[in-house]
Design a protein around this motif. Structure first.
Motif, PDB file in Angstrom:
ATOM      1  N   ALA A   1       0.547  -1.039   0.075  1.00  0.00           N
ATOM      2  CA  ALA A   1      -0.114  -0.237   0.264  1.00  0.00           C
ATOM      3  C   ALA A   1       0.761   1.739   0.042  1.00  0.00           C
ATOM      4  N   GLN A   2       2.040   1.670   1.075  1.00  0.00           N
ATOM      5  CA  GLN A   2       2.313   2.657   1.087  1.00  0.00           C
ATOM      6  C   GLN A   2       3.395   2.942  -1.010  1.00  0.00           C
ATOM      7  N   VAL A   3       3.875   1.568  -1.481  1.00  0.00           N
ATOM      8  CA  VAL A   3       4.381   1.733  -2.776  1.00  0.00           C
ATOM      9  C   VAL A   3       3.105   2.893  -3.124  1.00  0.00           C
ATOM     10  N   LYS A   4       2.036   1.906  -3.550  1.00  0.00           N
ATOM     11  CA  LYS A   4       1.119   2.271  -4.622  1.00  0.00           C
ATOM     12  C   LYS A   4       0.813   3.596  -4.016  1.00  0.00           C
ATOM     13  N   GLY A   5       1.259   3.796  -2.664  1.00  0.00           N
ATOM     14  CA  GLY A   5       0.020   5.328  -2.516  1.00  0.00           C
ATOM     15  C   GLY A   5       1.215   6.464  -2.705  1.00  0.00           C
ATOM     16  N   SER A   6       2.960   5.765  -2.283  1.00  0.00           N
ATOM     17  CA  SER A   6       3.996   7.385  -2.207  1.00  0.00           C
ATOM     18  C   SER A   6       4.836   6.920  -3.476  1.00  0.00           C
ATOM     19  N   LEU A   7       4.521   6.091  -4.713  1.00  0.00           N
ATOM     20  CA  LEU A   7       5.525   6.320  -5.926  1.00  0.00           C
ATOM     21  C   LEU A   7       3.955   6.939  -6.730  1.00  0.00           C
ATOM     22  N   PRO A   8       5.378   8.287  -7.377  1.00  0.00           N
ATOM     23  CA  PRO A   8       4.602   9.139  -8.921  1.00  0.00           C
ATOM     24  C   PRO A   8       4.415   8.256  -9.385  1.00  0.00           C
ATOM     25  N   GLU A   9       3.800   8.996 -11.047  1.00  0.00           N
ATOM     26  CA  GLU A   9       3.570   8.927 -12.340  1.00  0.00           C
ATOM     27  C   GLU A   9       5.855   9.337 -12.319  1.00  0.00           C
ATOM     28  N   GLY A  10       6.127   8.082 -13.351  1.00  0.00           N
ATOM     29  CA  GLY A  10       7.128   8.687 -14.200  1.00  0.00           C
ATOM     30  C   GLY A  10       8.265   7.796 -12.850  1.00  0.00           C
TER      31      GLY A  10
END
Ligand SMILES: O=C(CO)[C@H](O)COP(=O)(O)O
Length: 243
Positions: free
Chosen positions: A146-155
């Motif tokens: 969940a942290q990865v999905k929420g924290s990593l922006p596009e690009g």
């Protein structure tokens, strides 16, 4: 290690030392830097400019420990990503659990900072990791995902962004997860990122455990806290990552 990914050993100096200490530590790291491994040191903001200037053209990169999401403005006490880049930083640590705890940082806030970092030409290193209660509840993989999905922006992946798995309960405690637990989380991280994304492990990494941890699948380096304040220990960890 992941075949084809050059290891990265990063030292997070947190809020330690004087300017003189920082300059001496940086020089000792530079003098002992092993081949075949990328080294990064992240001093406190006030020491960053001097350390980055000393490391210019040397095989040791320099990074910040945080940045603001805005490029400029009325944000007392904060530092913009473009300012880090301007003084010679190439990387920035974002979303460290100490900042999530001490400053209430959220996944959305970390994502905004990472966007700013990429925009400024910095490589973001986004930290994720579960608490002890979450691990004991069997939620570690879900929390980290969940942290990865929420924290990593596009690009993020295209920009060469780095993800660091740092279980909160292993930071500065001398406790580390089992090798199987680290490998399991890193397999989740690989599935959520790309085959080329550098995945670091952090949390009580020492010369004594570095070889075993760095030998695990999908562990492409380490984010080191306490041991990065002692040049010999940091270099021994870097040596354990080398060819
Ligand atoms: O500082 C760390 C790297 O970001 C992390 O908190 C681990 O600290 P350590 O347990 O003191 O190595």
């Amino acid at each position: 290690m992941t075949p084809g990914i050059r290891p990265l050993i990063a030292g997070n100096w947190k809020m330690h030392g004087t300017l003189r200490d920082a300059a001496a530590l940086a020089e000792a790291v530079r003098a002992g830097a092993p081949a075949g491994v990328d080294l990064l040191i992240c001093p406190p903001f006030v020491h960053l400019h001097v350390v980055a200037a000393a490391m210019l053209g040397q095989p040791v990169a320099v990074g910040g420990q945080d940045c603001h999401a805005a490029a400029k403005g009325a944000h007392t006490g904060d530092v913009a990503a473009v300012m880090l880049r301007d003084v010679g930083a190439t990387h920035v640590i974002l979303g460290h659990s100490e900042r999530r705890a001490d400053h209430g940082e959220t996944d959305a806030g970390v994502r905004a900072k990472a966007e700013a970092a990429i925009g400024a030409g910095l490589t973001p290193i986004i930290c994720v990791g579960e608490t002890l209660a979450q691990r004991e509840a069997g939620e570690a993989e879900a929390v980290v995902a969940a942290q990865v999905k929420g924290s990593l922006p596009e690009g993020f992946l295209a920009a060469g962004g780095v993800v660091a798995y740092e279980p909160v309960w292993a930071i500065g405690t001398g406790r580390t997860p089992t090798e199987a637990d680290i490998a399991a989380i890193h397999a989740v991280l690989r599935g959520l990122t790309s085959p080329a994304t550098r995945l670091l492990y952090g949390g009580s990494v020492k010369p004594a455990n570095a070889k075993a941890i760095l030998g695990l699948p999908h562990v492409d380096g380490a984010l080191v806290g306490g041991a990065s304040l002692v040049a010999a220990d940091f270099l021994a960890i870097a040596g354990a990552a080398g060819p």
